[in-house]
Design an enzyme around this catalytic site. Structure first.
Site, PDB file in Angstrom:
ATOM      1  CE  LYS A  18      -4.009   1.859   2.555  1.00  0.00           C
ATOM      2  NZ  LYS A  18      -4.890   1.651   3.725  1.00  0.00           N
TER       3      LYS A  18
ATOM      4  CB  SER B 192      -8.511   0.813   5.641  1.00  0.00           C
ATOM      5  OG  SER B 192      -9.228   2.019   5.805  1.00  0.00           O
TER       6      SER B 192
ATOM      7  CB  SER C  52      -8.122   3.674   2.761  1.00  0.00           C
ATOM      8  OG  SER C  52      -7.362   3.065   3.762  1.00  0.00           O
TER       9      SER C  52
END
Lengths: 88, 483, 476
Positions: C80, C179, C155
């Site tokens: 990420k 997330s 997210s």
């Protein structure tokens, strides 16, 4: 609030932000009603204490690499526009 | 204590920030060092790079316990808080500090004159970077930009807050000196105001004597020396009194001391006070030193200045507030003085030498037995004060060891016998008829010429005080004209 | 049962370690998959092909030299883009960090590399991890591989897409309010949020410090456990990391759920779509069939989770994001003085949702409001933790939906921020309590889109939770 947060908002943005903030805050009425005087606030999910490290030198960063990322640098230092006002 | 002005009293509280003497910074392993090339002692943590996290330095906690113990404070479980504000020398635009749960609180510090000053708290926080202003005259106003060095960011600080117990500029200076002595004696900080490892801000207010209320206070910043501190307090007290006497109010604000013009000035006023939005630092966990640690520190502390003054005072029959005692401890010569007294030295003479004649390098190496012997020679009349001073200087210069008798002999110092002295005095009187007449007629200053003549004739062997005494005696016996 | 699916991390690592497959070949296969669908799906902000090739070569060289590259040997891993990677841009999908190259690497990434993992790229996210759909990314959203007209969740949307689309068997995401789990559910993969403190946060760009955790995303429970074991463990660079070495989880997952007590959280059924609830009930039944004792439990305090979270997280975020001021790195918009420069930079560099949360957070902490908002929320948090503690006296695990709905269409929830916040109502309470949770894919909704169910466990009970997850995986 915008000044404290150092956010320049246009007047429309400010108005919309105030509205949306108000809406979100309205939803928070549910906890307003709770009486939690007896409940200790929880700041850490996992109880730890006294996490310390030895007073021993570790390598610092190479200055060039750090300043390469700087928007402006001069004489080995970060350059910024004039600072108005003293530090609090 | 100097009164500020008739009927008024000044009330001062001091906030002192001391840089702690550690190898590394408070939350990372970068060197805690002054004077290196800019931005060479930085890492993701002290630069506040995205993703970085603080880890507390054990030695910082140790120093906090030492300092708190020396200031008679409670050592408490504590947490860190974030103090949020924007400023370019703040890498994270928040400072990790302590807010309502400081590591130590509720202590006191004793001034040499015995006055106790309350210590509200001493807490830990991280220092900021340093900005220098380009253009203008190096000051913020009129600069064309600033350059920031983060070497200092993350240096550990203890913030020591006194109660508003100080009542004069003198007391404030004494407080700072005493605190400095404690910081140095405990090894917690080298506390050099001129280098910035000790910074002092003063909170000053005034009130009418006898009033139970406190007046509005102003915070004074930019005090670079103990002397500035004193001058600033006196100026500010006067400024506030003038305002109040003119029927105006004192505005609560932060003011900047200007050493150049000797005044305090308002800093550029802000629209509203900063709201620091303190909240507990989620990246750090609570610190709770256990009893064993606190006790270990307590027994390892060296004797503190107040205790040392008391010890020396007792041994020499003086008061702890006596200038000689205070100076002896300040100069780290109290152990020498104690040892000399113990070795049979005359306490009064020992203190005189420590106060006036041992301000030179190497004095700490002086053999207390030699000092004791020297003072015994003085009290026995074998050496004059001036001669003793010279012998002492030679001993120190030679490394501190040696026999004062030998040195005195080498220098040709011998005390004069009473008869020889009287003869020399009479000769000088005879040779200086004019001066003698003036002296007899009441001009005390005229004696100087005669004393000088005696010293010249005896090549300094005469004791000035004894000569003066003899002159007085002679004068008493001399009939005055018209008597 | 035959050996693991050759596409799994476990299989790849075994093959590369034994010399059966070459890491460089594995990588090229995955880069081909990326080339085929990445333009459509936008999982990545940056594909680091060259660096990955060098890493894969190093792994192969180690094997050839008789050395063991580690448990992730040759496995492509997507990271990420809020995880710091030295010399490689780490943007948090924000204009304010566009192009920023950190001078250091996050601890978890170092551990992945030390275990032989091959980092293939930095994945897209909602800006600074604030959001549930990647629609808040400054570089465009990511798209759900099952239906590119729908969001992948957020997210960690980019990481979820990378795994679901076969770009990499493993990905690291971060979870502050759901997330990792919510995008895992929406994309039909496994996502784990570990116990707070189990995985080091050093090098994770902070959103809400007391809630953030890094966790694995994978196609199978075992693969997730494999990655979890690599990244978990104490880190002296993180004061909040649990100091005790954890026991590896991967070898504890065979025990099944016989006799395990599972509680379905009543309150978390509220507001969920019927098809999601149907899958939840099916999951409960599957656990029972495997020997677990399933019951309904009530934890009233979880109803206040959303409110507490949307006070605590923005408050911490408003402080964590203060450092983006144009002084030391990232975007700078010039102005006559520093304060003006700060404000102009942040106005230009932050997106609308980030600004909204900073404002909200600043307000929650401000003088006069602290007690009513942030202070109160921290007490609610304690209440929720207590509620879980009480529930765990009667059960070993808890069960709930992960997301109230399947993946929604782009734009469906962007007009009313609160509607978006509701996506996290099932996942938020575990972040507040600091407990672990996993989302396991369990069938589809009426629209054919994946549904995930969530298992929750007490602190440090990842093994228990993943055993049950294994059972559900086998049963779906």
């Amino acid at each position: 609030m915008a000044r404290l947060a150092r956010l320049d908002l246009t007047p429309e943005e400010l108005e919309r932000a105030a509205e949306q903030l108000g809406d979100v805050l309205d939803h928070f009425a549910d906890i307003e009603a709770l009486d939690l005087a007896d409940v200790e606030p929880m700041t850490h999910p996992y109880p730890l204490a006294n996490v310390l490290r030895d007073d021993a030198v570790r390598p610092s960063l190479p200055r060039d690499e750090v300043l390469a990322a700087a928007p402006a640098a001069e004489d080995g230092r970060f350059k910024v526009p004039p600072i108005l006002g003293e530090a609090p | 204590m100097t009164a500020v002005a008739e009927g008024w009293e000044v009330v001062v509280g001091l906030e002192v920030h001391a840089e702690l003497a550690t190898e590394t910074k408070i939350f990372c392993g970068c060197p805690n060092r002054f004077g290196d090339e800019p931005n060479t002692n930085i890492c993701p943590v002290c630069l506040g790079l995205p993703g970085s996290l603080p880890v507390l330095n054990r030695q910082v906690v140790e120093h906090a316990i030492r300092l708190g113990t020396a200031l008679h404070c409670e050592i408490r479980p504590s947490i860190f808080h974030r103090k949020n504000y924007f400023y370019p020398d703040m890498p994270k635009d928040y400072q990790i500090s302590q807010y309502d749960q400081p590591i130590t609180a509720d202590g006191w510090l004793e001034l040499p004159d015995g006055h106790r000053v309350g210590i509200v708290r001493a807490h830990l926080e991280e220092d900021t970077g340093k900005s220098t202003h380009v253009g203008g005259d190096g000051r913020i106003h009129g600069s064309s930009g600033s350059l920031v060095d983060y070497n200092r960011a993350g240096v550990p600080l203890a913030e020591i807050v006194s109660a508003p117990d100080l009542r004069s500029a003198e007391q404030a200076r004494a407080y700072v000196n005493e605190l400095r002595a404690i910081l140095m004696a405990t090894g917690v900080s080298d506390a050099k105001m001129e280098e910035g490892s000790m910074r002092v801000d003063a909170n000053v207010s005034v009130r009418r004597v006898g009033s139970p209320e406190y007046g509005t206070r102003c915070e004074i910043k930019n005090l670079n020396s103990v002397r500035s501190l004193g001058r600033a307090i006196e100026y500010e007290a006067r400024r506030q009194i003038d305002l109040l006497e003119a029927g105006e109010r004192v505005r609560q604000e932060t003011r900047h001391w200007d050493e150049g013009d000797g005044r305090t000035h308002t800093l550029r006023s802000k629209e509203e006070a900063d709201d620091y939005r303190y909240f507990p630092e989620p990246d750090l966990v609570p610190v709770a030193p256990d009893d064993a640690w606190v006790e270990k520190v307590r027994v390892s502390l060296p004797p503190l200045p107040a205790a040392r003054r008391a010890g020396l005072a007792e041994a020499t029959g003086r008061e702890p507030v006596d200038a000689a005692v205070v100076v002896a401890v300040e100069r780290d010569l109290d152990r020498l003085a104690l040892a000399a007294v113990e070795a049979g030295g005359d306490p009064a003479r020992v203190l005189v030498h420590v106060e006036h004649n041992l301000a030179v390098e190497g004095s700490e190496r002086l053999d207390p037995v030699a000092l004791a012997e020297l003072t015994r020679m003085e009290t026995a009349g074998e050496l004059t004060a001036t001669q003793a001073k010279a012998v002492l200087a030679d001993l120190v210069a030679a490394g501190g060891q040696g026999d004062p008798r030998t040195v005195a002999k080498e220098k040709g110092f011998e005390a004069m016998s009473g008869d020889a002295l009287a003869a020399a005095v009479d000769e000088a009187i005879a040779a200086n008829e004019g001066a003698w007449q003036k002296y007899v007629n009441g001009e005390a200053k005229a004696a100087g010429a005669i004393v000088g003549a005696v010293m010249k004739a005896t090549r300094g062997k005469a004791d000035g005080k004894a000569v003066t005494a003899l002159l007085e005696q002679r004068r008493e016996l001399t009939p005055r004209p018209g008597a | 049962m035959t050996g693991p699916d050759p596409a799994t991390a476990l299989a790849i690592a075994a093959d590369v370690r034994s010399g059966t497959r070459k890491a460089v070949d594995v990588l090229e296969e995955h880069l081909a998959a990326v080339a085929a669908r990445e333009p459509e799906l936008h999982a990545f902000n940056l594909v680091t092909a060259d660096e990955a090739r060098a890493a894969a070569e190093a792994v192969d060289a180690a094997v050839a030299a008789g050395r063991d590259p580690g448990p992730l040997a040759g496995v492509p891993v997507a990271l990420k883009d809020n995880l710091c990677t030295r010399g490689i841009p780490t943007t948090c999908s924000s204009r304010i960090l566009e192009g920023w190259r950190p001078p250091y690497t996050a601890t978890v990434v170092e551990r992945v590399v030390a275990a032989g993992g091959v980092c293939i790229g930095k994945t897209n996210l909602d800006e600074f991890a604030m959001g549930s759909s990647t629609e808040n990314s400054a570089f465009g959203p990511s798209r759900n591989p099952h239906d590119p007209g729908r969001v992948p969740g957020g997210s960690s949307g980019g990481s979820a897409v990378a795994v679901a689309a076969g770009f990499a068997p493993l990905a690291l995401g971060s979870d502050t309010g759901g997330s990792i789990r919510q995008p895992a559910a929406l994309c039909g993969i496994v996502g784990v949020k570990p116990t707070y403190g189990l995985v080091s946060r050093y090098g994770l760009v902070a959103f809400a410090s007391s809630l953030d955790q890094i966790g694995p995303m994978a196609t199978t429970v075992d693969d997730a456990a494999l990655l979890l074991d690599v990244i978990a463990g104490p880190d002296p660079m993180d004061s909040t990391s649990i100091p005790d070495r954890p026991r590896p989880v991967l070898d504890q997952l065979d025990r099944g759920v016989d006799g395990l007590r599972v509680g379905v959280i009543e309150e978390m059924r509220d507001g969920c779509a019927p098809d999601v609830l149907a899958r939840l009930d099916a999951a409960a039944a599957a656990l029972e069939a495997a020997g677990a004792k399933v019951q309904t439990v009530s934890i009233p305090a979880v109803r206040f989770g959303l409110t507490a979270y949307y006070l605590i997280a923005p408050a911490e975020a408003s402080s964590n994001l203060a450092r983006y001021d144009g002084v030391r790195y990232g975007l700078r918009v010039d102005a006559p003085d520093t304060a003006a420069m700060n404000a102009a930079t942040r106005a230009a560099g932050f997106g609308a949702e980030v600004k909204r949360r900073i404002m909200l957070g600043t307000y929650a902490l401000s003088a006069g409001y602290y007690d009513a908002y942030y202070g109160k929320a921290q007490r609610v948090r304690a209440l929720i933790a207590k509620g879980f503690e009480e529930a765990y006296r009667d059960v070993d695990l808890l069960l709930s939906p992960t997301s109230p709905t399947t993946a929604f269409a782009f734009g469906a929830k962007t007009t009313d921020p609160y509607a978006m916040y509701l996506s996290d109502v099932c996942t938020i309470p575990t972040n507040l309590a600091g407990h672990p949770a996993v989302s396991v894919p369990f069938g589809s909704g009426d629209d054919g889109m994946p549904v995930g169910v969530q298992l929750l466990a007490p602190a440090l009970e990842e093994a228990t939770m993943l055993r049950a997850a294994r059972v559900l995986e086998a049963a779906r």
